[in-house]
Design a protein around this motif. Structure first.
Motif, PDB file in Angstrom:
ATOM      1  N   ALA A  31      32.072  20.610   9.779  1.00 38.31           N
ATOM      2  CA  ALA A  31      32.272  19.581   8.751  1.00 38.31           C
ATOM      3  C   ALA A  31      30.934  19.134   8.165  1.00 38.31           C
ATOM      4  N   ARG A  32      29.917  18.997   9.015  1.00 33.29           N
ATOM      5  CA  ARG A  32      28.589  18.610   8.537  1.00 33.29           C
ATOM      6  C   ARG A  32      28.004  19.680   7.612  1.00 33.29           C
ATOM      7  N   ILE A  33      28.148  20.933   7.979  1.00 32.01           N
ATOM      8  CA  ILE A  33      27.641  22.034   7.156  1.00 32.01           C
ATOM      9  C   ILE A  33      28.381  22.091   5.822  1.00 32.01           C
ATOM     10  N   ALA A  34      29.688  21.875   5.852  1.00 28.81           N
ATOM     11  CA  ALA A  34      30.474  21.875   4.613  1.00 28.81           C
ATOM     12  C   ALA A  34      30.037  20.735   3.704  1.00 28.81           C
ATOM     13  N   ALA A  35      29.748  19.583   4.295  1.00 32.30           N
ATOM     14  CA  ALA A  35      29.292  18.444   3.487  1.00 32.30           C
ATOM     15  C   ALA A  35      27.970  18.763   2.802  1.00 32.30           C
ATOM     16  N   TRP A  36      27.046  19.345   3.552  1.00 33.78           N
ATOM     17  CA  TRP A  36      25.755  19.703   2.949  1.00 33.78           C
ATOM     18  C   TRP A  36      25.914  20.785   1.879  1.00 33.78           C
ATOM     19  N   SER A  37      26.818  21.715   2.095  1.00 29.29           N
ATOM     20  CA  SER A  37      26.956  22.818   1.144  1.00 29.29           C
ATOM     21  C   SER A  37      27.671  22.399  -0.143  1.00 29.29           C
ATOM     22  N   LEU A  38      28.388  21.298  -0.133  1.00 28.50           N
ATOM     23  CA  LEU A  38      29.053  20.830  -1.348  1.00 28.50           C
ATOM     24  C   LEU A  38      28.120  20.022  -2.263  1.00 28.50           C
ATOM     25  N   ILE A  39      26.972  19.617  -1.756  1.00 34.40           N
ATOM     26  CA  ILE A  39      26.041  18.812  -2.564  1.00 34.40           C
ATOM     27  C   ILE A  39      25.560  19.553  -3.817  1.00 34.40           C
ATOM     28  N   PRO A  40      25.134  20.831  -3.745  1.00 31.30           N
ATOM     29  CA  PRO A  40      24.669  21.496  -4.974  1.00 31.30           C
ATOM     30  C   PRO A  40      25.735  21.575  -6.068  1.00 31.30           C
ATOM     31  N   VAL A  41      26.974  21.842  -5.699  1.00 35.94           N
ATOM     32  CA  VAL A  41      28.039  21.912  -6.699  1.00 35.94           C
ATOM     33  C   VAL A  41      28.263  20.531  -7.320  1.00 35.94           C
ATOM     34  N   GLY A  42      28.228  19.499  -6.487  1.00 37.72           N
ATOM     35  CA  GLY A  42      28.391  18.139  -7.004  1.00 37.72           C
ATOM     36  C   GLY A  42      27.275  17.765  -7.972  1.00 37.72           C
ATOM     37  N   LEU A  43      26.055  18.185  -7.659  1.00 34.18           N
ATOM     38  CA  LEU A  43      24.933  17.895  -8.560  1.00 34.18           C
ATOM     39  C   LEU A  43      25.069  18.617  -9.896  1.00 34.18           C
ATOM     40  N   VAL A  44      25.562  19.834  -9.863  1.00 34.80           N
ATOM     41  CA  VAL A  44      25.778  20.579 -11.113  1.00 34.80           C
ATOM     42  C   VAL A  44      26.862  19.901 -11.938  1.00 34.80           C
ATOM     43  N   MET A  45      27.928  19.490 -11.273  1.00 38.56           N
ATOM     44  CA  MET A  45      29.045  18.885 -11.997  1.00 38.56           C
ATOM     45  C   MET A  45      28.679  17.536 -12.625  1.00 38.56           C
ATOM     46  N   THR A  46      27.764  16.785 -12.013  1.00 41.60           N
ATOM     47  CA  THR A  46      27.367  15.488 -12.575  1.00 41.60           C
ATOM     48  C   THR A  46      26.303  15.625 -13.656  1.00 41.60           C
ATOM     49  N   GLY A  47      25.668  16.792 -13.767  1.00 38.60           N
ATOM     50  CA  GLY A  47      24.660  16.998 -14.794  1.00 38.60           C
ATOM     51  C   GLY A  47      23.245  16.689 -14.321  1.00 38.60           C
ATOM     52  N   ILE A  48      23.091  16.329 -13.076  1.00 37.17           N
ATOM     53  CA  ILE A  48      21.762  16.003 -12.554  1.00 37.17           C
ATOM     54  C   ILE A  48      20.874  17.241 -12.518  1.00 37.17           C
ATOM     55  N   VAL A  49      21.456  18.389 -12.227  1.00 36.88           N
ATOM     56  CA  VAL A  49      20.654  19.616 -12.157  1.00 36.88           C
ATOM     57  C   VAL A  49      20.057  19.942 -13.526  1.00 36.88           C
ATOM     58  N   ASP A  50      20.849  19.784 -14.585  1.00 41.66           N
ATOM     59  CA  ASP A  50      20.311  20.042 -15.930  1.00 41.66           C
ATOM     60  C   ASP A  50      19.187  19.066 -16.258  1.00 41.66           C
ATOM     61  N   TRP A  51      19.355  17.808 -15.856  1.00 39.60           N
ATOM     62  CA  TRP A  51      18.321  16.812 -16.105  1.00 39.60           C
ATOM     63  C   TRP A  51      17.034  17.164 -15.352  1.00 39.60           C
ATOM     64  N   VAL A  52      17.166  17.600 -14.093  1.00 39.26           N
ATOM     65  CA  VAL A  52      15.993  17.952 -13.292  1.00 39.26           C
ATOM     66  C   VAL A  52      15.307  19.183 -13.865  1.00 39.26           C
ATOM     67  N   THR A  53      16.074  20.186 -14.293  1.00 42.16           N
ATOM     68  CA  THR A  53      15.442  21.379 -14.859  1.00 42.16           C
ATOM     69  C   THR A  53      14.734  21.048 -16.169  1.00 42.16           C
ATOM     70  N   ASP A  54      15.315  20.154 -16.978  1.00 43.27           N
ATOM     71  CA  ASP A  54      14.612  19.724 -18.193  1.00 43.27           C
ATOM     72  C   ASP A  54      13.336  18.976 -17.836  1.00 43.27           C
ATOM     73  N   LEU A  55      13.383  18.213 -16.775  1.00 44.13           N
ATOM     74  CA  LEU A  55      12.219  17.453 -16.341  1.00 44.13           C
ATOM     75  C   LEU A  55      11.109  18.375 -15.854  1.00 44.13           C
ATOM     76  N   VAL A  56      11.485  19.393 -15.105  1.00 49.35           N
ATOM     77  CA  VAL A  56      10.482  20.265 -14.483  1.00 49.35           C
ATOM     78  C   VAL A  56       9.893  21.255 -15.479  1.00 49.35           C
ATOM     79  N   PHE A  57      10.681  21.769 -16.386  1.00 49.23           N
ATOM     80  CA  PHE A  57      10.214  22.857 -17.235  1.00 49.23           C
ATOM     81  C   PHE A  57       9.728  22.424 -18.616  1.00 49.23           C
TER      82      PHE A  57
END
Length: 149
Positions: A31-57
């Protein structure tokens, strides 16, 4: 788009590891591993990943960080220079108070001790308030000696 794919792949791999862990009857760890593995998908769905990539690049973002770093460096340099030349805050305050005190007339800055004594009126020695200045200091000295100061 590429970051979304990478995050989805990381999540899928994490969920696969969680399934293998659950198969081995270690459900809390799974259950702990599943919780950690769902974080990247959640970040993509909220748009945070796009914001971070715009920030970094974006070069303008890095230039902004450089300007902020330069500002912080200038603050530190000026503060160090103030410490070397101006002394501590307490010393600067005392010097400023001394300059203000010098501008005031000496008669105005002396504390009021009541009516002025004249030569034709003798000092009374029997009362403590008028002639016992030395007694006051001896009491203070006794108290300080008692406390070891």
């Amino acid at each position: 788009m590429l970051t979304s794919t990478v995050c989805a792949a990381v999540s899928a791999a994490g969920l696969g590891i969680a399934l293998l862990t659950a198969y081995r009857k270690r459900f809390r760890s799974a259950a702990r591993i599943a919780a950690w593995s769902l974080i990247p998908v959640g970040l993509v769905m909220t748009g945070i990943v796009d914001w971070v990539t715009d920030l970094v690049f974006k070069p303008t973002v890095w230039a902004g960080f450089g300007v902020l770093a330069l500002s912080a460096l200038l603050f530190m340099i000026t503060r160090a220079a103030d410490r070397r030349t101006g002394g501590t805050r307490k010393q600067r305050r005392e010097a400023a108070a001394g300059e203000r005190g010098a501008a005031v007339a000496p008669a105005a800055s002396a504390p009021s001790l009541g009516p002025a004594r004249t030569a034709d009126r003798p000092k009374s020695r029997g009362t403590r308030g008028s002639g016992g200045g030395e007694e006051d200091f001896s009491d203070i000295e006794a108290i300080l000696k008692k406390h070891g100061i």
